[in-house]
Design an enzyme around this catalytic site. Structure first.
Site, PDB file in Angstrom:
ATOM      1  CD  GLU A 117      -2.909  -1.312   0.253  1.00 52.21           C
ATOM      2  OE1 GLU A 117      -2.930  -0.459  -0.651  1.00 52.21           O
ATOM      3  OE2 GLU A 117      -3.678  -2.291   0.305  1.00 52.21           O
ATOM      4  CG  HIS A 139      -4.470  -0.167   5.785  1.00 50.19           C
ATOM      5  ND1 HIS A 139      -5.842  -0.083   5.687  1.00 50.19           N
ATOM      6  CD2 HIS A 139      -4.142  -1.392   5.297  1.00 50.19           C
ATOM      7  CE1 HIS A 139      -6.305  -1.200   5.157  1.00 50.19           C
ATOM      8  NE2 HIS A 139      -5.303  -2.020   4.920  1.00 50.19           N
ATOM      9  CG  HIS A 141      -7.271  -5.571   7.686  1.00 47.60           C
ATOM     10  ND1 HIS A 141      -6.729  -6.726   7.170  1.00 47.60           N
ATOM     11  CD2 HIS A 141      -6.906  -4.576   6.832  1.00 47.60           C
ATOM     12  CE1 HIS A 141      -6.064  -6.437   6.048  1.00 47.60           C
ATOM     13  NE2 HIS A 141      -6.154  -5.129   5.836  1.00 47.60           N
ATOM     14  CD  GLU A 169     -15.367  12.440  25.077  1.00 43.75           C
ATOM     15  OE1 GLU A 169     -14.187  12.806  24.918  1.00 43.75           O
ATOM     16  OE2 GLU A 169     -16.207  13.120  25.689  1.00 43.75           O
ATOM     17  CG  HIS A 210      -9.320  -3.650   2.767  1.00 42.87           C
ATOM     18  ND1 HIS A 210      -8.634  -3.783   1.587  1.00 42.87           N
ATOM     19  CD2 HIS A 210      -8.365  -3.684   3.731  1.00 42.87           C
ATOM     20  CE1 HIS A 210      -7.344  -3.920   1.813  1.00 42.87           C
ATOM     21  NE2 HIS A 210      -7.162  -3.857   3.114  1.00 42.87           N
TER      22      HIS A 210
END
Ligand code: 13P
Ligand code: ZN
Length: 298
Positions: A117, A139, A141, A169, A210
């Site tokens: 990525e 990133h 999952h 919040e 994803h």
């Protein structure tokens, strides 16, 4: 001059956050990746001891970030193993002066390469650097966010509104909302461009089915942001599983929160009257199409 510590502080910080992410269950196997922009002053004590090797070049040049240094998780590497062997699972790269070459300065000891990525990370860094002090793209999952993406109507305003209503919040922590992408093939320039574009406006982007991309000035800040969004997603998963909200945080409540904490909420999400589950036209599982459900109330 005193020798620098064998393990740079930025590697120590990355180990801590990667281990916490794995413990949270957000990074099964090689799932997830993190990049941390390093300053000249961060790498200066170590540069002499590192030798530059070349790594595969970027498919598209990013001249705006030429010469920058990044600590990046390796492709196919397990977050669970980072603490045990940081030099095999992490690497420090420098973007060449042409904005395209990638020089490997440290790490990826077993012949590894930066995350698949990398385009999404570097394009997002370029986007966020323009007007924030962001140094981290993260990133992972995140479990409940992924689950939620199967039932929520997927547009940025609706996803944001739902997640703001998931606990009090939230509006304060991510007033600029959550950008929602369509499903796209990961590891491509296209998903990198689309993610970076959404990160111009939002500090978090949902990749449906994803995971999530988030940004921050520090590893701790990006982690805390995902933690907050994911906690709200967990609430929403429970709420949907319990048959839907019977009462919720109202628009007036959200406005009052924004006033008290001096934040400017994403207008499109504030303007909504609650949030919606998907109408089922994207249901890939069994063809069931459920009627739109209006959750929440103002
Ligand atoms: P990498 O192992 O290449 O970082 O890929 C993991 C991932 O989560 C892809 O989206
Ligand atoms: Zn992923």
């Amino acid at each position: 001059m005193r020798a620098p510590p064998d393990q740079p502080w930025f590697v120590t910080d990355m180990i801590r956050v990667a281990s916490d992410m794995w413990t949270k269950g957000w990074d099964e196997r090689n799932g997830g990746n993190v990049s941390y922009r390093l300053l000249e002053s961060d790498v200066a004590p170590y540069l002499e001891g590192w030798t530059a090797a070349s790594s595969p070049p970027l498919s598209k040049a990013l001249p705006e970030i030429a010469g920058q240094y990044y600590l990046v998780t390796g492709s196919g590497k397990y977050f669970r193993n980072i603490a045990q062997d940081p030099e095999a699972n992490l690497g420090v790269i420098r973007i060449g002066v042409d904005g395209r070459q990638v020089e490997l300065l440290w790490g990826y000891r077993d012949g590894g390469v930066p995350t698949s990525e990398l385009p999404a990370h570097l394009k997002s860094h370029r986007a966020r650097q323009a007007d924030t002090h962001a140094r981290v793209i993260m990133h992972c999952h995140a479990t409940n966010l992924i689950a939620l993406s199967y039932v929520l109507e997927l547009n940025s305003a609706n996803v944001t509104r739902a997640l703001w209503e998931g606990s009090t919040e939230c509006l304060v922590v991510f007033p600029d909302g959550v950008g929602a992408l369509s499903w796209m093939v990961p590891g491509t320039d296209a998903i990198g461009d689309a993610t970076a574009e959404l990160l111009r406006k939002h500090s978090v982007v949902l990749w449906p089915f994803h995971g999530v991309f988030a940004t921050g000035e520090t590893l701790g800040e990006a982690f805390g942001l995902i933690e907050t969004v994911e906690k709200s997603a967990e609430m929403l998963v429970k709420i949907v599983a319990m048959g839907g909200a019977r009462q919720t945080i109202s628009t007036q409540n959200l406005i009052a929160l924004a006033r008290r904490f001096d934040v400017v909420p994403m207008p499109e999400a504030l303007a909504l009257d609650g949030w919606r589950l998907a109408d089922g036209t994207h249901d890939l599982s069994n063809g069931n199409v459920s009627a739109p459900v209006q959750a929440g109330q103002d």
